[in-house]
Design a protein around this motif. Structure first.
Motif, short mmCIF file in Angstrom:
data_model
loop_
_atom_site.label_atom_id
_atom_site.label_comp_id
_atom_site.label_asym_id
_atom_site.label_seq_id
_atom_site.Cartn_x
_atom_site.Cartn_y
_atom_site.Cartn_z
N GLU A 96 0.84 -1.21 0.00
CA GLU A 96 0.00 0.00 0.00
C GLU A 96 0.87 1.26 0.00
OE1 GLU A 96 -3.30 0.23 -0.56
OE2 GLU A 96 -3.07 -1.92 -0.90
N TRP A 97 1.95 1.25 0.76
CA TRP A 97 2.86 2.39 0.79
C TRP A 97 3.55 2.57 -0.56
CZ3 TRP A 97 8.31 2.51 0.54
CH2 TRP A 97 8.87 3.78 0.73
N LEU A 98 3.98 1.46 -1.17
CA LEU A 98 4.62 1.54 -2.49
C LEU A 98 3.69 2.19 -3.51
CD1 LEU A 98 6.44 -1.92 -2.64
CD2 LEU A 98 7.54 0.34 -2.51
N LYS A 99 2.40 1.90 -3.42
CA LYS A 99 1.43 2.48 -4.36
C LYS A 99 1.43 4.00 -4.30
CE LYS A 99 -1.96 -1.27 -4.19
NZ LYS A 99 -3.36 -1.57 -3.81
N THR A 100 1.79 4.57 -3.16
CA THR A 100 1.79 6.03 -2.99
C THR A 100 3.02 6.68 -3.59
OG1 THR A 100 2.91 6.11 -0.83
CG2 THR A 100 0.50 5.78 -0.82
N ARG A 101 3.96 5.89 -4.08
CA ARG A 101 5.22 6.43 -4.59
C ARG A 101 5.12 6.94 -6.02
NH1 ARG A 101 10.14 3.27 -3.97
NH2 ARG A 101 11.09 5.30 -3.68
N GLY A 102 3.96 6.79 -6.64
CA GLY A 102 3.78 7.34 -7.99
C GLY A 102 2.82 6.52 -8.81
N PRO A 103 2.43 7.06 -9.96
CA PRO A 103 1.43 6.39 -10.78
C PRO A 103 1.90 5.05 -11.33
CG PRO A 103 2.24 8.37 -11.87
CD PRO A 103 2.81 8.37 -10.48
N THR A 104 3.18 4.88 -11.61
CA THR A 104 3.64 3.59 -12.13
C THR A 104 3.51 2.50 -11.07
OG1 THR A 104 5.94 4.11 -11.59
CG2 THR A 104 5.21 4.58 -13.84
N TYR A 105 3.82 2.85 -9.82
CA TYR A 105 3.65 1.90 -8.72
C TYR A 105 2.18 1.59 -8.51
CZ TYR A 105 8.50 2.77 -7.29
OH TYR A 105 9.86 2.88 -7.24
N ALA A 106 1.36 2.62 -8.47
CA ALA A 106 -0.08 2.44 -8.23
C ALA A 106 -0.70 1.55 -9.29
CB ALA A 106 -0.78 3.79 -8.17
N SER A 107 -0.31 1.76 -10.53
CA SER A 107 -0.86 0.97 -11.63
C SER A 107 -0.38 -0.48 -11.55
CB SER A 107 -0.46 1.59 -12.96
OG SER A 107 -0.84 0.77 -14.03
N ALA A 108 0.91 -0.67 -11.36
CA ALA A 108 1.47 -2.03 -11.34
C ALA A 108 0.95 -2.84 -10.16
CB ALA A 108 2.99 -1.96 -11.30
N LEU A 109 0.71 -2.19 -9.04
CA LEU A 109 0.32 -2.90 -7.81
C LEU A 109 -1.17 -2.80 -7.52
CD1 LEU A 109 3.35 -1.72 -5.65
CD2 LEU A 109 3.05 -3.96 -6.74
#
Length: 83
Positions: free
Chosen positions: A34-47
């Protein structure tokens, strides 16, 4: 904490591995994702779909409620199939 990304996760996020320092409240694999998703749109999309993101901590498959700490190696990857 070292995070490794495999297969299409690596492609979508744009890095194969990185060292991260999540906030102290991140104590589980699920919290880390969940924290990784907040690191940017590429993370949010991939995860976005955690049902297709598998996790290993220190080279052992674990569920999302498994604890994580600063010295751990966390690998994120899609389901593996074989023939």
């Amino acid at each position: 904490m070292k995070v490794l990304y495999f297969a299409w996760l690596r492609t979508r996020i744009g890095v194969a591995q990185e060292v991260v320092e999540p906030p102290a409240e991140v104590t589980t694999v699920g919290g880390l994702v969940e924290w990784l998703k907040t690191r940017g749109p590429t993370y949010a999309s991939a995860l976005a779909n955690t049902k297709v993101v598998k996790v290993a901590v220190n080279q052992e498959y674990v569920p999302y409620d498994h604890p994580v700490g600063p010295g751990d190696e966390v690998a994120l990857f899609p389901p593996v199939t074989g023939g």
